[in-house]
Enzyme design. Structure first.
Site, mmCIF file in Angstrom:
data_model
loop_
_atom_site.group_PDB
_atom_site.id
_atom_site.type_symbol
_atom_site.label_atom_id
_atom_site.label_comp_id
_atom_site.label_asym_id
_atom_site.label_seq_id
_atom_site.Cartn_x
_atom_site.Cartn_y
_atom_site.Cartn_z
ATOM 1 N N LYS A 97 -13.526 -46.053 19.660
ATOM 2 C CA LYS A 97 -12.878 -45.155 18.979
ATOM 3 C C LYS A 97 -13.992 -44.179 18.607
ATOM 4 O O LYS A 97 -14.946 -44.332 18.136
ATOM 5 C CB LYS A 97 -12.201 -45.732 17.875
ATOM 6 C CG LYS A 97 -10.990 -45.051 17.193
ATOM 7 C CD LYS A 97 -10.478 -45.732 16.031
ATOM 8 C CE LYS A 97 -9.373 -45.143 15.347
ATOM 9 N NZ LYS A 97 -9.102 -45.850 14.109
HETATM 10 C C1 E4P Z 1 -5.748 -45.332 12.657
HETATM 11 O O1 E4P Z 1 -6.337 -45.514 13.679
HETATM 12 C C2 E4P Z 1 -6.435 -44.662 11.666
HETATM 13 O O2 E4P Z 1 -7.711 -44.737 11.313
HETATM 14 C C3 E4P Z 1 -5.425 -44.767 10.427
HETATM 15 O O3 E4P Z 1 -4.113 -44.949 10.941
HETATM 16 C C4 E4P Z 1 -5.607 -43.770 9.351
HETATM 17 O O4 E4P Z 1 -4.633 -43.965 8.147
HETATM 18 P P1 E4P Z 1 -4.721 -43.385 6.922
HETATM 19 O O5 E4P Z 1 -4.584 -41.862 7.015
HETATM 20 O O6 E4P Z 1 -3.587 -43.877 6.300
HETATM 21 O O7 E4P Z 1 -6.208 -43.860 6.385
#
Ligand code: E4P
Length: 217
Positions: free
Chosen positions: A83
């Site tokens: 990522k």
């Molecule tokens: C997933 O890849 C993201 O990092 C995550 O969904 C972020 O979610 P949040 O905005 O609730 O922290």
């Protein structure tokens, strides 16, 4: 629509996986902090349970360092998706890592243009954040629909991984607008089974069954 679990809670992931609800997992530095676990150890445990893509996020900000971190994370298991953030350095890392055959999830996407350049850089997944847009009174779901339209217009095969999902309603809306994948915390996935009329109906059936005086077993 594929279901990814947005968590590093191994027990919760295993429970949902047993029910066939887990096509992959996403993590980020905040999720790793919440888990209280070492990133390599916990990601390895998750990869041993889940056969689909498991996203592990780099923390460097320069492309060369991201590439080095991505290569290390990719050694954890063959199903790691590296990522990277949606910056020019992140996109450079995306291009190099996908060129090596690794899956790359480009994260922190908040606009159609960002999704467009991620697709051109060869991203396997693009992660638009619905909840964080809603938090600032913008329309996160509209972004998912717009990216769907643009990717379909030009035949990009980058998968739209709807992220920052906060509610069961977000999940159904994602399915309606054609997200390829949604990632949600275990509690949101569990909430998908809930309906007030299901609870009410079950309560009535239990009462009526008791009145019959019968038993099945
Ligand atoms: C997933 O890849 C993201 O990092 C995550 O969904 C972020 O979610 P949040 O905005 O609730 O922290």
């Amino acid at each position: 629509m594929k279901f990814f679990v947005d968590s590093a809670d191994v027990a919760a992931i295993a429970e949902l996986n047993d029910l066939g609800m887990v096509d992959g997992v996403t993590t980020n530095p905040s999720i790793i902090l919440k888990s209280g676990r070492d990133i390599i150890e916990v990601t390895r445990e998750i990869c041993a349970i889940v056969s689909g893509p498991v996203s592990a996020e780099v923390v460097a900000t320069k492309a060369d360092d991201m590439i080095a971190e991505g290569r290390k994370l990719a050694t954890i298991a063959p199903n790691i998706a590296v990522k990277v953030p949606l910056t020019w350095d992140g996109l450079r890392a995306c291009k190099v890592l996908t060129g090596e055959g690794k899956m790359v999830n480009v994260t922190l996407c908040f606009s159609v243009n960002q999704a467009l350049i991620a697709a051109k850089a060869g991203a396997t997944f693009i992660s638009p954040f619905i909840g964080r847009l809603d938090d600032i009174n913008l329309d996160g779901m509209e972004l998912i629909a717009d990216i769907r339209q643009v990717y379909d217009n030009y035949g990009f095969d980058t998968q739209i991984l709807a992220a920052s999902i906060r509610s069961a309603n977000h999940v159904s809306q994602c399915a309606l607008v054609g997200a390829d994948v949604m990632t949600a915390p275990p509690a949101v996935i569990k909430a998908l089974a809930s309906h007030a009329l299901t609870d009410k109906g079950l309560e009535q059936f239990e009462k009526d069954w008791a009145k019959t005086g019968q038993k099945i077993l």
